[in-house]
Scaffold this active site. Structure first.
Site, mmCIF file in Angstrom:
data_model
loop_
_atom_site.group_PDB
_atom_site.id
_atom_site.type_symbol
_atom_site.label_atom_id
_atom_site.label_comp_id
_atom_site.label_asym_id
_atom_site.label_seq_id
_atom_site.Cartn_x
_atom_site.Cartn_y
_atom_site.Cartn_z
ATOM 1 N N THR A 5 0.845 -1.200 0.000
ATOM 2 C CA THR A 5 0.000 0.000 0.000
ATOM 3 C C THR A 5 0.879 1.249 0.000
ATOM 4 O O THR A 5 1.989 1.229 0.544
ATOM 5 C CB THR A 5 -0.941 -0.029 1.234
ATOM 6 N N LYS A 26 -4.589 -3.708 -20.761
ATOM 7 C CA LYS A 26 -4.559 -4.959 -19.984
ATOM 8 C C LYS A 26 -3.914 -6.083 -20.809
ATOM 9 O O LYS A 26 -3.163 -6.898 -20.283
ATOM 10 C CB LYS A 26 -5.972 -5.347 -19.550
HETATM 11 P P1 NAP Z 1 -9.730 0.492 -6.745
HETATM 12 O O1 NAP Z 1 -10.587 0.128 -5.613
HETATM 13 O O2 NAP Z 1 -10.099 1.762 -7.479
HETATM 14 O O3 NAP Z 1 -8.182 0.704 -6.349
HETATM 15 C C1 NAP Z 1 -7.344 -0.332 -5.887
HETATM 16 C C2 NAP Z 1 -6.201 0.240 -5.068
HETATM 17 O O4 NAP Z 1 -5.196 0.771 -5.942
HETATM 18 C C3 NAP Z 1 -6.454 1.387 -4.135
HETATM 19 O O5 NAP Z 1 -7.102 0.957 -2.961
HETATM 20 C C4 NAP Z 1 -5.044 1.912 -3.883
HETATM 21 O O6 NAP Z 1 -4.444 1.241 -2.779
HETATM 22 C C5 NAP Z 1 -4.255 1.452 -5.104
HETATM 23 N N1 NAP Z 1 -3.586 2.551 -5.846
HETATM 24 C C6 NAP Z 1 -2.294 2.518 -6.256
HETATM 25 N N2 NAP Z 1 -1.952 3.643 -6.863
HETATM 26 C C7 NAP Z 1 -3.026 4.433 -6.859
HETATM 27 C C8 NAP Z 1 -3.274 5.754 -7.337
HETATM 28 N N3 NAP Z 1 -2.333 6.483 -7.949
HETATM 29 N N4 NAP Z 1 -4.524 6.266 -7.152
HETATM 30 C C9 NAP Z 1 -5.499 5.553 -6.539
HETATM 31 N N5 NAP Z 1 -5.311 4.279 -6.064
HETATM 32 C C10 NAP Z 1 -4.082 3.731 -6.223
HETATM 33 O O7 NAP Z 1 -9.659 -0.754 -7.788
HETATM 34 P P2 NAP Z 1 -10.881 -1.658 -8.294
HETATM 35 O O8 NAP Z 1 -12.009 -0.773 -8.735
HETATM 36 O O9 NAP Z 1 -11.126 -2.723 -7.276
HETATM 37 O O10 NAP Z 1 -10.241 -2.301 -9.620
HETATM 38 C C11 NAP Z 1 -9.401 -3.450 -9.583
HETATM 39 C C12 NAP Z 1 -9.532 -4.243 -10.889
HETATM 40 O O11 NAP Z 1 -10.895 -4.672 -11.059
HETATM 41 C C13 NAP Z 1 -9.178 -3.449 -12.155
HETATM 42 O O12 NAP Z 1 -8.499 -4.291 -13.043
HETATM 43 C C14 NAP Z 1 -10.530 -3.053 -12.738
HETATM 44 O O13 NAP Z 1 -10.479 -2.871 -14.144
HETATM 45 C C15 NAP Z 1 -11.378 -4.267 -12.351
HETATM 46 N N6 NAP Z 1 -12.835 -3.968 -12.204
HETATM 47 C C16 NAP Z 1 -13.707 -4.895 -12.680
HETATM 48 C C17 NAP Z 1 -15.093 -4.683 -12.546
HETATM 49 C C18 NAP Z 1 -16.031 -5.746 -13.016
HETATM 50 O O14 NAP Z 1 -17.256 -5.578 -12.894
HETATM 51 N N7 NAP Z 1 -15.544 -6.843 -13.530
HETATM 52 C C19 NAP Z 1 -15.582 -3.520 -11.902
HETATM 53 C C20 NAP Z 1 -14.640 -2.599 -11.403
HETATM 54 C C21 NAP Z 1 -13.262 -2.840 -11.558
HETATM 55 P P3 NAP Z 1 -3.597 2.006 -1.633
HETATM 56 O O15 NAP Z 1 -4.359 3.250 -1.294
HETATM 57 O O16 NAP Z 1 -3.591 1.003 -0.533
HETATM 58 O O17 NAP Z 1 -2.243 2.264 -2.206
#
Ligand code: NAP
Length: 314
Positions: A36, A130
């Protein structure tokens, strides 16, 4: 370390889907590390992870030495970084190459099966990033599992049906509403992802989460909801042409969600291809587990409304 345990490092573990993976990894008994940023604002969930036994590693993906040191501590690396950080995973891959000890890398896919979808240009550009990560991992000969988790179930039920606004009767249907889509409960995505990350049968394979009871059309979903709640919804259809026009007129990145809706709910891209020998469907691998069906997922909502905090679309 006990037999069958793997040390698992999760990037993006404080995020929407990553947090389910961290909890699943701890629940399944694996020593779990969460990478993190030092200035992350996710302090509550980090405290919760620590109290559950996770090891918190503070750093940034561009701190190469720190990354290599973190990777050397573990066997498996899972990235659940959000879409804007997808190309940052090249830095994680560099560290994995240098460390030389990783038995499995799962990049941040967790959506549509990106090598089998052809989408509108904004979503195609998203998928290309991706795909670039997948090709770099293959080229580096790092053992991998690529996971197509399809649609996050609670997230999309909230998006389509607005269960936390019971008085809102007007809902939008994308296209005819008849195309089939795959909805998977986030808790199951967490558990199955940790299972496939540590399973020799899924090494260098693409795994798809598509159990038959999770394949529904929007119209199926709406009538299931109406039957269970006794509440009828007014449907307004947006035509395919209107969606295409929106994808062309909205600025980037607002043009991405509408393009994803087009692929999933107009074209049926999560359910319209055969799962042949080149892909693995996760359900038969683990007879001791069961994916929650869409029917059960709706029951979970009705008992205790789930409000996904902040998943960004995609
Ligand atoms: P998210 O909650 O937006 O973010 C994941 C983590 O990334 C954050 O908690 C943060 O952790 C870290 N991070 C690192 N650098 C960052 C930056 N510069 N700005 C903001 N956060 C940063 O991720 P998510 O929405 O779960 O997405 C994860 C995956 O799931 C992606 O590949 C996305 O395309 C996919 N997804 C799929 C669906 C679906 O329906 N299939 C829906 C949404 C997303 P720290 O604060 O701890 O560093």
């Amino acid at each position: 370390m006990k037999q069958n345990e793997s040390r698992i490092l999760i990037f993006g573990g404080t995020g929407y889907i990553g947090s389910y993976m961290v909890k699943a990894s701890i629940k399944l008994g694996h020593p779990t590390y969460v990478f993190t940023r030092p200035d992350s604002n996710k302090t509550d969930i980090l405290t919760e992870f620590q109290s559950m036994g996770a090891i918190i590693v503070k750093g940034r993906v561009d701190e190469h030495d720190k990354l290599v040191a973190a990777v050397r501590e573990v066997d498996v690396v899972i990235s659940a970084l959000a879409y804007p950080q997808v190309l940052d995973q090249l830095k994680i891959l560099e560290a994995i190459k240098i460390a030389g000890n990783i038995k499995r890398f799962l990049p941040s896919d967790f959506g549509l099966e990106e090598d089998r979808v052809s989408a509108l240009p904004p979503f195609e550009a998203f998928l290309n990033k991706k795909r670039r990560i997948r090709r770099a991992i293959e080229e580096a000969k790092i053992p991998y599992t690529f996971v197509s988790a399809n649609c996050f179930g609670a997230y999309f039920i909230n998006y389509l049906l607005h269960p936390s606004h019971p008085n809102k009767q007007d809902i939008t249907v994308y296209g005819s509403g008849e195309a089939k889509a795959v909805l998977i409960y986030e808790e199951d995505i967490g558990i199955y992802t940790i299972k496939v990350a540590t399973d020799p049968r899924t090494c260098n394979r693409v795994v798809v989460y598509r159990p038959p009871a999770n394949v529904v059309s929007q119209l199926d979903l709406i009538s299931l909801w109406e039957k269970k709640t006794g509440r009828f919804l007014n449907k307004t259809h947006i035509t395919e042409q209107e969606i295409v026009t929106l994808s062309q007129s909205l600025p980037d990145p607002e043009n991405i969600p509408v393009s994803i809706l087009h692929s999933v709910f107009v074209k049926g891209a999560t359910a319209d291809f055969e799962i042949g020998d080149d892909l693995v469907e996760a359900s038969p691998l683990y007879p001791e587990l069961k994916f929650s069906t869409v029917d059960q997922l709706i029951d979970i909502f009705l008992k205790n409304p789930i409000k996904p905090a902040s998943a960004a679309f995609g």
